[in-house]
Design an enzyme around this catalytic site. Structure first.
Site, PDB file in Angstrom:
ATOM      1  CG  HIS B  49      -9.046  44.892  -9.351  1.00  0.00           C
ATOM      2  ND1 HIS B  49      -8.775  46.232  -9.507  1.00  0.00           N
ATOM      3  CD2 HIS B  49      -7.893  44.306  -8.989  1.00  0.00           C
ATOM      4  CE1 HIS B  49      -7.496  46.435  -9.241  1.00  0.00           C
ATOM      5  NE2 HIS B  49      -6.940  45.283  -8.921  1.00  0.00           N
ATOM      6  CE1 TYR B  52      -8.527  45.603 -16.950  1.00  0.00           C
ATOM      7  CE2 TYR B  52      -7.913  43.475 -16.031  1.00  0.00           C
ATOM      8  CZ  TYR B  52      -7.639  44.806 -16.237  1.00  0.00           C
ATOM      9  OH  TYR B  52      -6.494  45.352 -15.734  1.00  0.00           O
ATOM     10  CB  SER B  94      -5.407  52.693 -10.852  1.00  0.00           C
ATOM     11  OG  SER B  94      -6.150  51.502 -10.718  1.00  0.00           O
ATOM     12  CG  HIS B  95      -2.889  50.764  -5.167  1.00  0.00           C
ATOM     13  ND1 HIS B  95      -2.232  50.540  -3.988  1.00  0.00           N
ATOM     14  CD2 HIS B  95      -3.456  49.572  -5.498  1.00  0.00           C
ATOM     15  CE1 HIS B  95      -2.379  49.278  -3.641  1.00  0.00           C
ATOM     16  NE2 HIS B  95      -3.106  48.674  -4.528  1.00  0.00           N
ATOM     17  NE  ARG B 116       4.209  42.316  -5.311  1.00  0.00           N
ATOM     18  CZ  ARG B 116       3.855  43.329  -4.523  1.00  0.00           C
ATOM     19  NH1 ARG B 116       4.767  44.051  -3.906  1.00  0.00           N
ATOM     20  NH2 ARG B 116       2.582  43.630  -4.343  1.00  0.00           N
ATOM     21  CG  ASP B 117       2.328  43.980 -12.226  1.00  0.00           C
ATOM     22  OD1 ASP B 117       2.141  42.783 -11.965  1.00  0.00           O
ATOM     23  OD2 ASP B 117       1.452  44.857 -12.113  1.00  0.00           O
ATOM     24  CB  SER B 313       0.151  39.385   2.513  1.00  0.00           C
ATOM     25  OG  SER B 313      -0.623  39.250   3.684  1.00  0.00           O
ATOM     26  CD  GLN B 314       0.802  44.916  -1.279  1.00  0.00           C
ATOM     27  OE1 GLN B 314       1.428  45.531  -2.120  1.00  0.00           O
ATOM     28  NE2 GLN B 314      -0.389  44.396  -1.527  1.00  0.00           N
ATOM     29  N   GLY B 532      -2.067  47.631 -19.781  1.00  0.00           N
ATOM     30  CA  GLY B 532      -2.658  48.747 -19.060  1.00  0.00           C
ATOM     31  C   GLY B 532      -3.521  48.235 -17.940  1.00  0.00           C
TER      32      GLY B 532
END
Ligand SMILES: Nc1ncnc2c1ncn2[C@@H]1O[C@H](COP(=O)(O)OP(=O)(O)O)[C@@H](O)[C@H]1O
Ligand SMILES: [Mg+2]
Lengths: 87, 758, 237, 87
Positions: B49, B52, B94-95, B116-117, B313-314, B532
């Site tokens: 993840h 890559y 993706s999630h 956030r990105d 954590s978000q 991407g």
């Protein structure tokens, strides 16, 4: 038979609602507030022969639908005297 | 502390997803055994993840240069110049795995992550698009997933205050055990104000800002790199919960902090949280970093260094500030009621040094963490592919009634209206959305200029399954064509590559071919890939003994699904294209080549239950010319509608032109009467799918001008009919082959998906 | 006319209102922070849409207790106007500046769509330029917009013409099918006793330019300006 | 001092969510379900000298913020043995 389900977020899961409400109360001057968590209350009237059977049915309802067990824990309590509020 | 930590062994490393070779490599790089905390850092940063590992060599093939490109891959998101001093920043992510485990929170945190990105780059998010794939919506479990995912996206995006303006939802059984939740976000920033995720300036303070850290999603990154199996339940990390309100505060605070000029670099804590930020930021800046974990705001008691570094954590950011301006930054975050705590400094070395209550718990060269091994495994086409391709759709029977076939297609969940989903999304906040969901591309104006941007996402798993290279190229073409139909000149591509396990040669082949197809199409259309996301391991391991019909390994991968997002610019926002017929009496033209095929088509799936055949030919030069002709026509105000021919072929394109404007036209559709060319079997002519085709409508008074423009454009095209009436009528070889009331089509289209969700 | 647009943590229609006021109706406007109490230099305060404090407890509940909302009472007593849209309406109800409360939509889902509003009361500063029975088109975007008031409150509201807008068909029929959220009696917007405080769930700021699909939202602002412009340019239609 | 607030819709107010949950449970085969209502559970830890004082503070919190008395009734209960789940 009347029962009550209390649904709470599992320990460790961020209680977004609780944190916001706690901040808001602190802002309103409740400096004596130590902790606050928000959960769900579900009051259920179920047809059952015995209290045990009622509890078992409600437990099934919780597992099947009412609680999201990935995020939530639940406890089931009997409601004795109290009546369910009429709709 | 150290006493309670597990002993570092090869077995432990394996348990964290590292291979024996990788473990050896770590020992080599460090010249010693890693500590437990260090092993955690490596396991996260070297996960598929984050690193890559299996895809990097392929991704380098994508074209990433263009004169208007401001930021290519490698940062939180890419950016292109749209003129007048403005830039758009965009990216798709993706999630999928989290959304399968907990659809509402999984999808919600997916939206949070991509937002956030975008705003870490200094851009204000102005649009979200969601691209979703599910199994059969008639299935109760799938319905539950759809409900959860759509309401999760709705909750997060709406509460945060960014409009969701487009996307797609498609259905195929291969996604039943592994749905796809891809979310794209577009942000707007002054071209000279883009912020990067770099730790620069020795001695500069490192701030932690945002929500407190808990034990959420530890090992999320490693989980995203694993296939779902019976043990998924056991391995399930604490689910991450989204907090869109805090995210909104974080947005405002970060943009305000950046405006002070005191922000040197900033990155959001996404996958692998603090571990990722504290190694990637210095790696990009050519510096080192020292942090003290006990300073990190914590939500739970007794968190170990390992947990603090790997928590997902978000709603958290890591920010490098300018030395001496700490108080300025603190004031901004305090205003927005957010934690902003100095946890360390940028250092001159090249090491990441992590302390916990003063004690050193990790000391690693940042480059060792970010320079993960890459693999170039061997790959090759699956044995079953030739057989799938060999089926000739024309050996199947023709429909008895073409009108009925059209109605059925319009009611297939993939083609049917997705209003059930997007009416749950705020589509207008920001008051920029000129074209709402329901046309080929969304269009948003850029206030203070005459410009607008057009955005679309696309990707057909079926087409990529049958021909990964051409199918992926077609996805790029279709997304770009949608943008062109709206009048936008494509400026950049973001992609989200959803595939099965890359450890299987046939999946890696699909991936490699798809990348090649995207690269070819992007080169031909002269659009760079600005960034991407790769999501591998989208598989469901079936119960022992059961094997899918097309795979001998016991697992079922999803259809290989690259989703392509394209952003384009319109110089004049008042000259934009929408897909629906506006009024009766207008001439209808079909632009583009005749080459279509029923292979992999929606028709073949809906009416014959098959996924087989070959794709139509793709001529990228013709594609480029058709798109530029459409843009010229829209830009000159010569066409009143422009609609890309996609799923369902020409007949569905016309039917969509007839019914999709009802909302904008005040409740009524506009019928049409057309004549199609003989030469192929009628089902292929009407429902065959192929690239480079667009249906437009023209006012009779502008007919000559339009014809002149087409002649100049040197593309194949012809008049096929006229709009008007309350029916959709098609003539072929001198007889009427379709004659259906627009009402009926509209009803089928409106209810085709929604009826499953009621 | 001097406008102030209030910003709470979690507000998101603030910029949209600001834009319409400064760029479309071209009036002086500034942002007002939720902690501010000084509204003396303003004629009209706008409480915009959004999710103040995340709306995590009840929509508008926390913001309803904020300093700026406390200050509104005096502001209104001194002749100021207040327009609350979406979350702003919820806040005004939670603060007790308007009667009733907004509950979760009956469909239990968020709704973003176009609605038609029947204008019932044209004797308010916000609707003075309109005709009774006129139908306006404005979008909604909310999850908690179902208006509720108990029977006595509702009776009192009706008796004093407090209902300004109801959800209706394009033709102005107040029917269930035109009600997007289950509001009691299709109520979409109400005013206080003096008419100076208007709350509505729809978004006038999203219907203020042709490019955005319509300009009916502008009529509220134009009515309001008409009440103050002294040169007689304001005419009742 | 730990207390628990149970917030319920007032009698007479349609509980749309409860009705939806009830329908869903019926669909899952819970034919024995007679009635179901959904409410909120708020668990509060407050600094106070006596149980009475704690209850009074929580009551104030309810009136000031936690409950909207146009819609909702609330009851306050002491939590004896149980601990608040850690955040
Ligand atoms: N999940 C979704 N979210 C938002 N908009 C959507 C979604 N799904 C579809 N739409 C919108 O519905 C319209 C039709 O979608 P689709 O059939 O996929 O169009 P196309 O084939 O042109 O890509 C588009 O405007 C698209 O943006
Ligand atoms: Mg299209």
């Amino acid at each position: 038979m009347k029962l009550r389900v209390l649904i709470r977020l599992k320990p460790g899961i961020l209680d977004v609602q609780g944190a916001a409400v706690q901040r808001a109360l602190a802002g309103l001057g409740f400096a004596d507030l130590r902790d606050l968590r928000v959960g769900k209350l579900i009051e259920i009237d179920v047809d059952a022969a015995t209290p045990g059977a009622a509890r078992q049915r409600v437990d099934e309802m919780c597992r099947k639908l009412l609680a999201n067990t990935i995020l939530e824990d639940y406890t089931i309590e009997a409601i004795e005297a109290e009546r369910l509020a009429p709709r | 502390m150290a006493g309670t930590e597990p002993k570092v062994t090869l077995d432990l490393a394996r348990g964290l997803g590292l291979t024996a070779d990788e473990y050896d490599r770590i020992i080599q790089r460090l010249g010693r055994e890693p500590s437990y905390t260090e092993l955690g850092l490596f396991s996260a940063l070297w996960s598929e993840h984050c690193a890559y590992k299996h895809s990097r060599v392929f991704l380098s093939r994508l074209p990433t240069r263009a004169p208007h490109l401001l930021q290519g891959p490698g940062e939180n998101a890419g950016a292109v110049d749209i003129g007048d001093g403005w830039a758009v920043v965009f990216k798709m992510e993706s999630h999928n795995h989290p959304s399968f485990i907990e659809p509402f929170q999984g999808a919600a945190t997916g939206v949070g992550g991509i937002l956030r990105d975008i705003f870490t780059m200094g851009a204000r998010p102005i649009a979200i698009l969601d691209s979703l794939r599910f199994g059969d919506p008639a299935d109760a479990k799938t319905k539950h997933l759809i409900n959860g995912v759509v309401s999760g996206i709705s909750w997060y995006g709406n509460c945060f205050g960014c409009p969701t303006v487009g996307g797609e939802i498609a259905f195929a059984p291969e996604y039943a055990g592994n749905p796809l939740v891809n979310v794209m976000c577009v942000g707007l920033v002054r071209a000279d104000r883009i912020h990067l995720a770099r730790a620069e300036g020795v001695g500069n303070p490192v701030f932690y800002v945002g929500n407190k850290t808990g034990r959420d999603g530890i090992h999320g990154a490693t989980m995203a790199s694993a296939t779902f199996d019976d043990e998924a339940e056991a391995k399930r990390p604490t689910v991450q919960v989204g907090d869109p309100f805090t995210e909104k505060l974080l947005l405002e605070a970060c943009l305000e902090a950046m405006a002070t000029g005191a922000v040197v670099g900033i990155q959001d804590m996404g996958a692998a949280g603090l571990a990722c930020c504290t190694s990637e930021m210095p790696a990009r800046g050519g510096t080192g970093m020292e942090v003290e974990l006990s300073a990190v705001p914590q939500r739970e008691e007794g968190m170990t260094p390992y947990e603090l570094l790997l928590s997902e954590s978000q709603e958290r950011m890591l920010l490098v500030g300018a030395k001496g301006r700490e108080d300025e930054l603190r004031r901004v975050f305090a205003k927005w009621e957010l934690d902003a705590v100095k946890i360390g400094e940028v250092t001159g070395g090249a090491d990441l040094v992590v302390r916990h209550r003063g004690e050193e718990v990790a000391h690693v060269p940042v480059e060792a963490l970010t320079d993960a091994p890459t693999y170039e495994k061997s790959y090759g086409p699956p044995a079953w592919l030739a057989e799938r391709q060999a089926l000739e759709p024309l050996c199947l029977p023709e429909p008895d009634d073409y009108g009925e076939a059209l109605v059925r297609l319009m009611g297939s969940p993939t083609i049917a209206s997705k209003e059930w989903a997007y009416r749950q999304y705020d589509q207008q906040v920001g008051t920029n959305t000129l074209v709402l969901p329901g046309s080929d591309a969304a269009v948003l104006r850029i206030k203070g200029t005459r410009r607008a941007i057009a955005i679309s996402t696309d990707g057909s798993g079926r087409q990529v399954f049958l021909d990964p290279r051409r199918g992926a190229a077609m996805a790029v073409c279709e997304a770009a064509r949608n943008v062109s139909c709206a009048g936008g000149r494509p400026l950049g591509v973001t992609d989200c590559m959803n595939f099965g396990s890359p450890e299987r040669p046939e999946i890696l082949w699909q991936f490699a071919e798809a990348i090649e197809g995207i690269a070819e199409a992007c080169r031909a259309l002269e659009v760079p890939v600005v960034g991407g996301n790769v999501s591998f391991y989208n598989e469901t391991v079936q119960a022992k003994g059961a094997t899918s019909p097309w795979d001998s390994s016991g697992g079922t991968a999803i259809l290989p699904t690259p989703i392509i997002g394209v952003v384009g610019v319109l110089e004049d926002a008042s000259r934009l294209g929408t897909q629906w017929f506006k009024a009766a009496g207008q001439r209808i033209a079909l632009l583009g080549p005749d080459g279509v095929s029923l292979g992999g088509s929606e028709y073949l799936w809906t009416l014959h239950d098959r996924l087989a055949g070959r794709l139509a030919p793709l001529d990228l030069e013709v594609e480029r010319r058709v798109q530029s002709a459409v843009r010229a026509a829209v830009g000159a105000g010569l066409v009143t509608a422009a609609h890309d021919c996609a799923e369902g072929g020409l007949a569905v394109t016309l039917a969509e032109g007839a019914v999709t404007g009802a909302r904008a036209n005040g409740g009524v559709g506009v019928g049409c009467e057309v004549t199609v060319e003989p030469g192929r079997r009628l089902d292929e002519t009407l429902f065959g799918e192929g690239p480079s085709r667009v249906v437009v409508t023209v006012e009779p008074a502008r007919q000559r001008e339009f014809e002149a423009l087409m002649a100049e454009s040197a593309i194949p095209w012809r008049w096929i009919g006229t709009t008007g009436g309350e029916r959709l009528i098609v003539h072929a070889s001198g007889r009427v082959v379709v004659d259906v009331a627009v009402d009926r089509i509209e009803h089928a289209w409106r209810s085709g998906f929604e009826r499953h969700m009621a | 006319m001097r406008f102030g647009v209030v910003v709470f943590p979690g507000t998101w229609s603030d910029c949209d209102f600001h834009y319409v006021i400064s760029e479309v109706i071209r009036q002086p406007v500034k942002y007002v922070w939720h902690r501010d109490r000084n509204l003396a230099d303003l004629d009209c305060v706008v409480l915009p849409g959004g999710f103040s404090y995340g709306d995590y407890l009840r929509a508008g509940a926390v913001a309803g207790k904020s300093p700026v909302v406390e200050a509104l009472r005096e502001f209104v007593a001194n002749g100021g106007y207040v327009l609350g849209s979406c979350n702003g309406f919820q806040i005004l109800c939670e603060a007790g500046l308007l009667p009733g409360v907004l509950m979760r939509n009956e469909c239990l889902q968020y709704r973003c769509q176009s609605t038609n509003l029947l204008v019932e009361n044209v004797e308010t500063p916000f609707t003075r330029g309109l005709r009774a029975g006129q139908v306006l088109t404005m979008p909604i975007s909310h999850g908690e917009g179902k208006y509720y008031a108990d029977a006595p409150t509702l009776a009192a509201l009706k008796a004093r013409q407090g209902i300004v807008f109801r959800y209706a068909t394009v033709e102005g029929q107040v029917v269930k099918a035109a009600n997007p959220n289950g509001s009691v009696e299709n109520i979409a917007g109400v005013v206080n006793e003096t008419g100076a405080v208007l709350g509505l769930m729809p978004h006038p700021e999203r219907a203020a330019e042709t490019a955005m699909g319509g300009t009916d939202g502008l009529l509220l602002f134009q009515s309001l300006l008409g009440t103050l412009v002294e040169d007689g340019t304001f005419l009742k239609r």
